[in-house]
Every structure is written in structure tokens, then in C-alpha cells.
Scaffold this motif. Sequence first.
Motif, PDB file in Angstrom:
ATOM      1  N   ILE A 169       0.842  -1.195   0.000  1.00 43.85           N
ATOM      2  CA  ILE A 169       0.000   0.000   0.000  1.00 43.85           C
ATOM      3  C   ILE A 169       0.877   1.244   0.000  1.00 43.85           C
ATOM      4  O   ILE A 169       0.644   2.195  -0.736  1.00 43.85           O
ATOM      5  CB  ILE A 169      -0.930  -0.016   1.230  1.00 43.85           C
ATOM      6  N   VAL A 170       1.921   1.208   0.834  1.00 43.93           N
ATOM      7  CA  VAL A 170       2.816   2.349   0.923  1.00 43.93           C
ATOM      8  C   VAL A 170       3.453   2.626  -0.435  1.00 43.93           C
ATOM      9  O   VAL A 170       3.605   3.771  -0.845  1.00 43.93           O
ATOM     10  CB  VAL A 170       3.877   2.071   2.002  1.00 43.93           C
ATOM     11  N   ARG A 171       3.749   1.555  -1.159  1.00 43.96           N
ATOM     12  CA  ARG A 171       4.375   1.736  -2.461  1.00 43.96           C
ATOM     13  C   ARG A 171       3.420   2.299  -3.506  1.00 43.96           C
ATOM     14  O   ARG A 171       3.838   2.707  -4.580  1.00 43.96           O
ATOM     15  CB  ARG A 171       4.955   0.403  -2.952  1.00 43.96           C
ATOM     16  N   GLN A 172       2.120   2.300  -3.209  1.00 47.14           N
ATOM     17  CA  GLN A 172       1.161   2.938  -4.108  1.00 47.14           C
ATOM     18  C   GLN A 172       1.218   4.457  -4.005  1.00 47.14           C
ATOM     19  O   GLN A 172       0.517   5.149  -4.727  1.00 47.14           O
ATOM     20  CB  GLN A 172      -0.256   2.492  -3.761  1.00 47.14           C
ATOM     21  N   GLY A 173       1.993   4.978  -3.097  1.00 47.19           N
ATOM     22  CA  GLY A 173       2.101   6.427  -2.980  1.00 47.19           C
ATOM     23  C   GLY A 173       1.535   6.967  -1.687  1.00 47.19           C
ATOM     24  O   GLY A 173       0.885   8.001  -1.659  1.00 47.19           O
ATOM     25  N   LEU A 174       1.775   6.246  -0.607  1.00 44.78           N
ATOM     26  CA  LEU A 174       1.278   6.685   0.687  1.00 44.78           C
ATOM     27  C   LEU A 174       2.477   6.991   1.580  1.00 44.78           C
ATOM     28  O   LEU A 174       3.411   6.204   1.653  1.00 44.78           O
ATOM     29  CB  LEU A 174       0.446   5.561   1.304  1.00 44.78           C
ATOM     30  N   ALA A 175       2.462   8.159   2.201  1.00 47.26           N
ATOM     31  CA  ALA A 175       3.517   8.480   3.155  1.00 47.26           C
ATOM     32  C   ALA A 175       2.871   8.685   4.514  1.00 47.26           C
ATOM     33  O   ALA A 175       2.050   9.572   4.683  1.00 47.26           O
ATOM     34  CB  ALA A 175       4.269   9.739   2.741  1.00 47.26           C
TER      35      ALA A 175
END
Lengths: 253, 303
Positions: free
Chosen positions: A98-104
Motif C-alpha cells: 500500500i505504501v508503495r502505491q504512494g502513501l507516506a
Amino acid sequence: MSKTYWNAPVASSEPQGPILEIKGLSAGYGPMRVIHDLDLVVRPGERLGVVGLNGHGKSTLFLAIAGLTGWQRGSIKLNGREVGGSRSQGPGRYTHLIVRQGLAVMPQGDEIFHGLTVEEHLDSGAFTPRAWRERAPRKERILAIFPPLRKLMKVPVGRLSGGERRMVSIGRGLMVDAALFLVDEPSLGLAPKIGKGVMEALMAIELGSSAMIIAEQNVALLEGRVDRILGMHVGTLKGEASTSLASQTKRDL
Amino acid sequence: MDLGFVIVSAVTLACIYGTLAIGISITWSSLGLINMAYGLTFATAGYGAWLVGDQLQAIDAISDTTWIVGPIVILAGILTGAACGVVICAVTFIPIHDKPNFTVRGLIASLAVSLIGTQVLLQVFGPRAKSLPPLFGDWELPIGNVVITADKGGAMISSIVLLALALRWMKSSRRGLEIRAMMMNPHAASLVGIGVRRTGFYVMALTGALAGLASVLLSQTYYISPFSGLTPLIKGLSVALLGGLGSVNGAIVAAVILGTNEALTSALLGGQYALITQFLLIIIVLLFRPRGIAGILDKAREA
């Protein structure tokens, strides 16, 4: 999952759908249900404040978006891609995807690696191949936002003060081009002046077409500076006000 | 008592035990798994090295040239160890790592794998012990009145060099950073895009390779048998405990202490007392420092 996704939100200028679209989200830990059928839409370029008391689900909302709660159900769409769904156990199993989908996520408290130095910490945030290659200029950019960190690059994070840790945590989140920034209580536990400085830095970040959600207890820090403020009350979002009206709007809190 | 001999034995043992203990320590702190199948990895790597060594012995042209056979056999041991680590990871870590009470379940699962694997080794290779060809040639290095023999010198140098390489890789590369981040805070690690499962495979391959290295080095002195992993597992675990589970530096210090102890005991009392003095020493240290030597300096994963 497409590997180009984390760059897309910054580059494209065409009108796009919402960055985050949550429908009917419930989440909790074990027998406890913290979030009740929550809906939320966040559009590109938006800075959103979520206010509410302790224990009303602000952090849980962020953890649910990252897939870190004990269980959850409902739809969460990040950049139009489904990252939610029903899950009864296995917190964190898909978080890295999920983080690699563009979540910081810039979590509150001590979600931090005590033994790593500040520099290694920032490096750890650069998890895409492109960010890893460009990590030197990116670190420079973050040092420009948080000058106090420059002297501390070789110091283990466990020895920093609360304010400095918060800077590291935010800096780590800025190492990749995220589509959605989740900032959990940036002023928590900090002296008012330092908390204000951290908030200034958050407001100074250019969002472009990405979006940011800031959870905060201190409404005064947010008012007049974010696009919308939502109240969070026992696991649901209550009331919505554009920020200029925030102090006058009667909210159902 | 020959002091020089004691020192050389102590350093050799410290190198080998340190390699094992660092593997156990890294596995525990990054995956939360006490890898009871580490002894199996050790034995399997020994057999892998033996198979390759056996094939090489059959080729007349190179069977006597140690500088070719040695590195190939060591490499075979390391690779077999890494492969075995990956298999153990796939069986004991991946299916249950996010289920409740993983610490105990993982312990039991890896113990089960270890028992099954040992029986398989027994079935395939039989109970007879095997020995590896000499890997480091036949030389002696006299320093003063101390003589360092080929097997001891080679074991010291290769374990120190390869360990230093492994630790350097962990310091400087992205994968190493991921492993260290997971050792410190597995929860936060996933927030920076570190996949627990993928990192699990890296960790188990790395620690398996370390076990393979230790196995090849130790088999210069001892034989390879299906049960030869048991003693190294106990030694490695006790060194890791003494050093403080999860601390690499602590493991090195503890390995030096226990290596010295073992060499001294063998020289003064006799080899059969080595385990007794070793555990007495561990108990005494743990009475004063319950988390081990470096357990408080490096804040490791809470048990």
C-alpha cells in the motif's frame, strides 16, 4: 501493481479523480470497533485537517488506510486503486505494498528506528529504486526544510529530542513522491513554539496534485491554513467546514 | 599448559561460534524467530560441501590443488546453507509470521523442521560421518613460539573476512538497511515500504550462509554427520544469549569470552568439562546482566 505509480500524481496536469476515496470503512482491534462506517473523499491538492479527542479514531483511521489495524472492512481507494477490503487478521501484511502505491505515513510517537542515524533514517524512507538513486539531492531538500537536522545526520535517532524526531519522521515521509501524506498529530508532546514550527514546515510543503491529511487536537494550529476541517467523534466523521468558516460553523460534535 | 595453543584455539572457536551466534541473533531480532533449525542448516551445509568436495576429489587434475578445491567447497557450503535457510523460511516463517503468538509457534515449527530434516539427512546419507578434504592446504605459521596451523589460520581468516563483508553489506546497502530497520522496529519498517516476507527471505538466506560458512570451517576439525548440527546450535544459541539476543556486537564479545573459556577448560581440566564451565559462566553473567552483555546497550526486540 504498476511500478510507475508513485510518480504519476506529481507529473500529470489533467483533471483526475480523488486521491483517496473511503466508503463504509469499519476498523478496530480484536473485539473492539473503533471506526464505524466512515466515508471520506480527498481530492488532489487538498490539505485536510481532522480534529477530535483522544481515542476517537484519528490514528486508527490512518492505520486502517495503511492496513495496520487488527481488522477492517470497507473500500479504500488510493489513486483509484483498491487498497482496503475485508481483513480479519494479519496487520501489516500488505502495508509495504500500500505504501508503495504512494502513501507516506508520518506516525505519531515512536514509530522510529532507535539505533539508525538520522541519515540512515532518511535513506530508509527512499524505498523506490528511483528515490534510492536520487537520495542525495532529496536529503538536501529535506535539510533545507529542517536545517537543525544538518548537524545531527550521524546521530542515532534514539538520542534526539521530541521535536527533532518529529522532523526526522516528516522528512522520512518526504523522501518519496507520495500521492497522499498522512500526518498524525504533528504537534503532540512538543513545546508550543516547536509544534508551530513543525506545522509551518508541513504547510510549506508544495503538494502539487498530491494531498495531505493532518490529524490534530489543537484546532487553532489548523484554522485558516488547511482547506477543510473535519471533526472526528467516536469513530465517525462529523461536520465539515471550509477553513475560513471553521470557527463559526456549528459542528455536530 | 601451552599458552600459545590455548590462544589460537580460543580465537578459532570464537570466530566460528561468533559466526553462528550472529546468525541466530539477526534472525531473532529481525524476524522474531528463534531458529531451532539452525543446526539443521549447519548439517545440511556440511553435506552440500561434502558432496561437492567428493566430486572434486574424483577429478584427478585438480584433486590435489587446494587453492582451487578449498574456495569451491567453502562456496558450496555457503550456498547450501543459504538455500536451506530459504527453505526453512518458507516453511516456518511465511505461513505463520503474522498469526498470534508467533514466537512460540515459530520456535515449535522450526524445531519440527529440524527433527524432520535430521531424519531425512540420516535416511539419505546414512549414519556414517563424512570428512571434508583439507581446505587451507598444509602450512604452518610460527609466530614466536606459537604455531598457527593451516586449518586454524584459514578458519580465522575466512570467517573474519566473510563476517566483515556480511556486516559491511548490512551497513551500506539498501537491503542491509531494510534488515536493520526491521531489527529495530518491524511495525515501522512496513511503513517505509519494507515487506516483512521478502526481508524474511533475505535474512534467512544471509544467516543460512553464515551457518554454512561455520559448518565448513568447523568440519576441518570435526566430522559431518546428520546430528552434527546439535552442538553448534547449542553453542551458537548460548553465545547469542550471553551477548544479548539481537545484538551483533554483544555476540562478538560473547564469542570471544566463550571461546577463551572453552580453550582454557580443555587445556586445564579436559574437554569433557567444556559445556559445564560454559553454562556456569553464562549463568553467572546472566545473573548480573539478565539481558546479556549488550542487551541494554542495543535496545533489541522486546521478548
